[in-house]
Design an enzyme around this catalytic site. Structure first.
Site, mmCIF file in Angstrom:
data_model
loop_
_atom_site.group_PDB
_atom_site.id
_atom_site.type_symbol
_atom_site.label_atom_id
_atom_site.label_comp_id
_atom_site.label_asym_id
_atom_site.label_seq_id
_atom_site.Cartn_x
_atom_site.Cartn_y
_atom_site.Cartn_z
ATOM 1 N N SER A 235 0.888 -1.239 0.035
ATOM 2 C CA SER A 235 0.097 0.044 0.115
ATOM 3 C C SER A 235 0.662 1.350 0.038
ATOM 4 O O SER A 235 0.513 2.337 -0.537
ATOM 5 C CB SER A 235 -0.705 -0.041 1.307
ATOM 6 O OG SER A 235 -1.714 -0.973 1.306
ATOM 7 N N HIS A 300 0.304 3.383 4.626
ATOM 8 C CA HIS A 300 -0.389 3.983 3.854
ATOM 9 C C HIS A 300 -0.272 5.815 3.836
ATOM 10 O O HIS A 300 -0.048 6.203 2.602
ATOM 11 C CB HIS A 300 -1.968 3.773 3.987
ATOM 12 C CG HIS A 300 -2.474 2.344 4.047
ATOM 13 N ND1 HIS A 300 -2.083 1.547 4.962
ATOM 14 C CD2 HIS A 300 -3.442 1.623 3.199
ATOM 15 C CE1 HIS A 300 -2.728 0.311 4.508
ATOM 16 N NE2 HIS A 300 -3.441 0.552 3.510
#
EC number: 3.4.21.105
Length: 361
Positions: A235, A300
């Site tokens: 991610s 993230h």
């Protein structure tokens, strides 16, 4: 030199003055560059020359596509929009579609359309997707996804674990593991749908740099902000690419001519928010096999920060604008400072803070 002929600082000089410059200083130029500059002056129908085009050519940026656009049909100077071209083959329509998906200026879209040869193809994003997600998980682990509900999920040489942070390769190789089939699937979709077109336009070197910078920033951010958690998933790299692309669309909204751009942005943001929300929920959800913690979601955020800084400059930098060079070095310096800070943090902070780390796998 050209700025002397542009007292109003418009970024352009007249073709007549440009030809005067070529006659005066042509003997000092490389014959190849002189040929292309003469072709530009002879072919220009607007009566003016862009200073940035001159800088690009003299600094060896875009010279091949510049030469092709001018000497092979002069498509760049044609007033006809690229979307109005007819009789294109399937591959030509695909290249045109990619140009409108990623580039905000018509002049750049035509430039890219003329120069793209699919050699080399977008190998980086395809390779890392196939190798990282399917071959390793399917063949080596005998499963297609790493399930964090399994009590042995931490017993892997690739994921990042705070107790094993001295093993430097884990700050990169954690992207080969994923916390569930939905985590794997969403990352694969975003990586291919966004990463492949970006690599077709900007090349493997730039896209791999943004991707890997997001990956490293993600794991380092976890080691600083969520010190007791492991990390799995790509991610960080995926969010770096997607956030850079979305930020580029927003900053060049009027110039982006991709179809349904508002709907596409909304879908991308919904998918990213859903995956991020799932990661946050999983991180704070009680573990089925304590003391094995669930993976962190901070990676993230590290990827997003890389995307809206380094990534935006790289994606905007297709035409090598001079003012972007300064921002590039500023953001790169900030990134390097963060990496150095995180390294020292990993060396000293863990021993100074009274943290209860999960046991080594």
């Amino acid at each position: 030199l050209l700025s002397q002929f542009d007292p109003d600082n418009t970024g352009y000089i007249s073709t007549e003055k440009f030809c005067t410059l070529l006659q005066r200083h042509g003997s000092e130029l490389d014959p190849h560059k002189l040929e292309v500059l003469l072709a530009l002056a002879d072919s220009n129908s607007e009566g003016r020359i862009c200073y940035q085009d001159f800088v690009n050519l003299m600094s060896n940026k875009r010279s091949n596509s510049f030469r092709q656009a001018i000497l092979q049909g002069n498509r760049r100077l044609c007033s006809k929009a690229l979307l109005e071209e007819t009789g294109l083959s399937l591959s030509q329509r695909l290249i045109r579609h990619v140009a409108y998906e990623t580039l905000p200026r018509e002049i750049d879209r035509k430039w890219y359309y003329d120069s793209y040869t699919c050699c080399p193809p977008p190998w980086f994003m395809i390779t890392i997707t196939i190798v990282a997600f399917f071959i390793y998980n399917g063949v080596v682990l005998d499963r297609f996804v790493l399930q964090v509900t399994h009590p042995l999920y931490l017993k892997n040489a690739l994921l990042y674990h705070p107790q094993l942070r001295a093993q430097a390769w884990r700050y990169l190789t954690y992207i080969f593991m994923h916390a569930g089939i939905e985590h794997l699937g969403l990352n694969v979709v975003l990586q291919l749908l966004v990463g492949v077109p970006l690599e077709m336009v900007h090349g493997a070197a730039r896209i791999s740099f943004v991707y890997l910078a997001g990956v490293v920033a993600g794991s380092l951010a976890v080691s600083v902000a969520d010190m007791t958690a492991p990390v799995v998933g790509s991610s960080g790299g995926v969010y770096a690419l997607v956030s850079a692309h979305l930020a580029n669309i927003v900053m060049n909204w009027s110039g982006m001519k991709c179809q349904f751009k508002l709907l596409r942005m909304a879908v991308a943001l919904i998918c990213m928010s859903f995956e991020f929300g799932r990661a946050v929920w999983l991180r704070f959800h009680p573990s089925a096999y304590p003391p094995c913690p669930h993976p962190s979601f901070v990676a993230h955020l590290g990827g997003v920060m890389v995307g809206i800084t380094l990534g935006v400059i790289i994606l905007r930098n297709y035409e090598q604008r001079l003012q972007d060079q300064t921002l590039w070095w500023i953001f790169l310096s900030i990134y390097v400072i963060f990496v150095l800070f995180a390294i020292f943090w990993n060396i000293f902070a863990y021993s100074l803070l009274d943290l209860k780390l999960p046991p080594p796998p």
